[in-house]
Write an enzyme that holds these catalytic residues in place. Structure first.
Site, PDB file in Angstrom:
ATOM      1  CG  ASN A   1      -2.129   1.059   1.100  1.00  0.00           C
ATOM      2  OD1 ASN A   1      -1.966   2.044   0.401  1.00  0.00           O
ATOM      3  ND2 ASN A   1      -2.950   0.990   1.972  1.00  0.00           N
ATOM      4  CG  ASP A   2       1.827   2.885   3.671  1.00  0.00           C
ATOM      5  OD1 ASP A   2       0.648   3.247   3.370  1.00  0.00           O
ATOM      6  OD2 ASP A   2       2.231   2.428   4.866  1.00  0.00           O
ATOM      7  CB  VAL A   3       5.781   0.562  -1.173  1.00  0.00           C
ATOM      8  CG1 VAL A   3       6.482   0.351   0.170  1.00  0.00           C
ATOM      9  CG2 VAL A   3       5.155  -0.603  -1.363  1.00  0.00           C
TER      10      VAL A   3
END
Lengths: 465, 103
Positions: A390-392
């Site tokens: 998600n964040d990456v």
């Protein structure tokens, strides 16, 4: 004579540590490097037992061997049984054990230096005790947080000021103790308790993707504690071993920070997922909609692609779907699809963690491509399959200066022709922030648990022949 | 000042080892591919378990009648051993998986 033999053992130990670490930096030699360092450690320990001192009562030897047997058996079992996904916790807790060891040594040894009035020796022993205690307390908290034992965010008001104040008090108290201006023994116990509190408070506010940085930092702390203890005993192998880890750990910490484009002070003092999260939370809620895709459409899309890049995240590992994804990769390769994995530097819970998890399920490590090398390939990619990450892949890192992850380099999946994101639900990632990527017109959401969805995908692809 | 200088000259070889080790550590780690960061961290973690030698020395120096030192030392040896053995075994388990696959 005996002492010279011991020095020889220590020299060999130090040498194996350096060569071992060097070998650990190449995939082909890494395993042998680790074993070499382990052998050197065994040699140094044996040498100490045999040659350090003669005429020690048998009872003491019995106690030492008893302790070593307990430690060996429990360490061995814990290390063999731990799940690969739980590796960061394991490293963290082993690190805490080392810190606690330094802490106890400090607690025992300071009496001698008080008696002999050796001020600099006392300073060394206190440094080892303080750093060891911070590392121990911090590692235990890091373990609890990663293990999910501490789910609730605990945020003390003004914790930055509080932490800095405690640190200053620790330094001042140490100076006062060395100067002999207070009753030493009680003051040293106060110092010990303060160090533990500092270790706890240091790690408690840190969360999200910053956890690996903290583990690495604590790792180098324990190294430094070991080095101080080495100075104390005039022991070369402890000094080299400790300092090597101290400096290597620091470099590794810096490398990790760079991977997230953050400074170390920002990691330690910046509240992650605090104010910024709410700001981007507003932009995420509301009018935007996401597009769904089902299993068979995904299978068709993948089957007729030329090039597919898989972006695995920690969610993949949590779902235990590493083996299925390897199966998917194999089937697609048989159909002539080029498949690669894009590995973000902080994918998983530690740098390189994702590589370990995929290697566990037999994925060839030459297929695991690092971020800088894979980013130029996305424009020529037909389908990007994001599984449990998600964040990456969050474009907010590039576009939204208000986002807590702003500035972190990300995988440039947006430039691919199609993006398929597998997620359990629309909940936010580990960093707790919304992801614009899901609302991209090129993005289709494939909802469901990673393992189930991938298994169905594999079945669907097999039926398509 | 005098105290510091005499401390330094008593430990001068240690000071050299200290400084050189810092550079060796930086140099050795500088070129590690990110693939190996986790095993490396774990391997380094095992190496600082060398602190166990300190714990053993504490035990060897403690008299049989020094009960507090023996108890704390005993725990310290257990913890140090855990760090060393656990660290090396876990690292080996990770690296075992990096074996080159042959098709």
């Amino acid at each position: 004579m005996e002492h010279s033999i011991l020095e020889l053992f220590y020299l060999a130990g130090s040498l194996t540590f350096i060569i071992g670490l060097k070998m650990l930096s190449h995939p082909e030699t890494a395993r042998r490097g680790n074993l070499l360092a382990a052998a050197g450690m065994g040699l140094a320990i044996m040498g100490t037992l045999i040659f350090y001192k003669s005429g020690v009562p048998m009872l003491i030897y019995a106690l030492i061997f008893g302790a070593m047997i307990i430690g060996t058996i429990s360490g061995w079992i814990a290390a063999k049984k731990v799940q690969m996904t739980a590796m960061p916790q394991m490293v963290s807790i082993f690190n805490g054990m080392g810190g606690a060891c330094a802490m106890l040594i400090g607690l025992i040894e300071f009496h001698h230096f008080l008696e002999s009035d050796d001020n600099l020796g006392l300073l060394t022993v206190l440094a080892s005790m303080v750093i060891g205690s911070v590392s121990f307390a911090g590692s235990v908290i890091a373990w609890a947080k990663l293990n999910g034992n501490m789910k609730r965010e605990i945020r003390l008001p003004k914790y930055n000021i509080l932490n800095t104040a405690i640190m200053i008090i620790i330094v001042l108290l140490t100076a006062v103790i060395i100067g002999g201006w207070v009753p030493e023994t009680p003051a040293i116990y106060v110092l010990f308790v303060l160090s533990l509190i500092y270790g706890i408070l240091l790690v408690i506010p840190i969360g999200g993707a910053d956890m690996p940085v903290v583990i690495s930092l604590l790792n180098s702390f324990t190294g430094m504690a070991a080095a101080f203890a080495g100075f104390l005993y005039n022991n070369h192998v402890m000094l080299t071993g400790g300092i090597l880890v101290g400096s290597a750990g620091t470099i590794l910490t810096v490398v990790m920070c760079k991977g997230m484009n953050r400074s170390l002070t920002n990691v330690i003092f910046g509240a992650f997922g605090g104010g910024g999260a709410t700001a981007s939370g507003i932009s995420g809620s509301g009018d935007k909609s996401v597009r769904d895709i089902n299993i068979s459409d995904t299978a068709v899309l993948l089957n007729y692609s030329k090039k597919v890049i898989i972006v695995p995240g920690y969610g993949l590992a949590v779902a235990q779907a590493q083996h299925v994804i390897h199966e998917l990769e194999t089937i697609l390769e048989e159909r002539g699809v080029e498949v690669k994995y894009a590995i973000h530097p902080v994918a998983g819970r530690m740098p390189g963690h994702m590589n370990v998890l995929l290697a566990e399920s037999n994925v060839d490590y030459e297929k695991l491509i690092e971020m800088d090398l894979i980013n130029p390939e996305f424009p020529t990619t037909d389908v990007v399959l994001v599984v449990g990450a998600n964040d990456v892949v969050n474009p907010a890192a590039k576009n939204d200066p208000g986002s807590p992850i702003y500035g972190m380099p990300i995988l440039d999946v947006e430039s691919a022709k199609n993006i398929i994101v597998n997620k359990r639900s629309m909940s936010a990632g580990y960093a707790g922030i919304d992801n614009e990527l899901f609302y991209n017109p090129k993005t289709s959401m494939l909802f469901g648990s990673a393992k189930q969805v991938l298994t169905e995908l594999v079945t669907e692809l097999k039926n398509m022949n | 000042m005098t105290e510091f200088l005499s401390f330094l000259s008593a430990h001068i070889d240690m000071a050299y080892v200290l400084i050189l080790s810092i550079f060796v550590g930086v140099e050795v780690i500088g070129k590690v591919p990110s693939v190996l960061h986790t095993p490396l961290m774990s391997g380094a973690n095992a190496i600082h378990g060398v602190i166990i030698i300190g714990a053993i020395i504490v035990m060897l120096n403690a008299g049989v009648d020094n009960i507090p030192a023996l108890i704390l030392g005993f725990i310290a040896v257990i913890l140090g051993t855990l760090n060393v053995v656990g660290g090396f075994v876990v690292t080996d388990r990770m690296l075992e998986m990096f074996k080159k696959k042959k098709n």
